[in-house]
Write a protein that holds these residues in place. Structure first.
Motif: not given
Length: 230
Positions: A83-92, A151-163, A209-215
């Motif tokens: 659930r914490g991952m979903i919350e972080a993923r949602t914000l990103i 165009g921001n590799t930091y965002i892309s890499e962080f999201l990839h790690r959470i996923r 809908a995507y994030n709510q599906h996970g929750l």
């Protein structure tokens, strides 16, 4: 060549890390599994150095834990962690798509969107047929390429790690479901279409809908566990 040894070692390091990551994501190395550098080195018939480096890399990605004097262990994630991952993923994700819709895609991203759409189609097909391992590969590539449009590799890499961490948690639970397809999200194509059109409202709806599906799926896991304990 003076650097050839280092190149070979780094290549081995990446190959071992990729192979072990695939095993963890597929659930063939279940959460809690412990192993040593020596065991992995013997399995792949390589020296200990690139193995140790690969395992350290996977630990940095949050997939393994280092166990003092015992080696490494596949990380165990709880429902609360998920659930914490979903919350972080949602914000990103919401931030990524708000930026894409407000600013539009940069010039020259047409070809990249074609590639993202191919990933989306394959991910959707795998989700609808319940092909979990195929879905994981395409889903990770889909989100990595789509988030890369900002165009921001930091965002892309962080999201990839959470996923990746989300999948590590989800895979054993999904495999235990009678109908695997019920736990899989398949809105990849619709999301690409909305981003391409610059339809901010539809993007927000799909991301929600995507994030709510996970929750909702995680809530079902907690209910099942509570029922099993009675």
């Amino acid at each position: 060549m003076p650097g050839s040894g280092a190149v070979t070692r780094n290549t081995l390091r990446q190959q071992i890390a990729d192979a072990l990551r695939d095993e963890v994501l597929a659930g063939r190395l279940p959460a809690g599994t412990e192993f040593t550098v020596k065991q992995i080195a013997e399995q792949y018939e390589v020296s200990a150095t690139p193995v140790r480096e690969a395992l350290v890399d996977l630990s940095a990605q949050g997939l393994l834990d280092s166990v003092q004097h015992r080696g490494f262990r596949v990380r165990v994630f709880s429902v609360a962690d998920f659930r914490g991952m979903i919350e972080a993923r949602t914000l990103i994700v919401e931030g990524i798509f708000r930026r894409l819709v407000e600013r539009g895609t940069a010039p020259g991203t047409g070809e990249r969107l074609v590639s993202v759409r191919r990933r989306a189609e394959e991910a959707r097909r795998a989700a609808l047929t319940g092909s979990l391992e195929v879905l994981i590969g395409y889903d990770l590539r889909f989100w990595r390429e789509l988030s890369g449009l900002v165009g921001n590799t930091y965002i892309s890499e962080f999201l990839h790690r959470i996923r990746m961490q989300c999948w590590v948690f989800a895979v054993p639970h999904l495999k235990a479901e009678p109908d695997l397809r019920t736990g899989l999200w398949s809105g990849h194509n619709e999301l690409v279409d909305a981003v391409t059109r610059g339809d901010a409202e539809e993007v927000r709806r799909l991301v929600h809908a995507y994030n709510q599906h996970g929750l909702d799926w995680a809530a079902g896991l907690k209910t099942t566990a509570a029922t099993a304990g009675t």
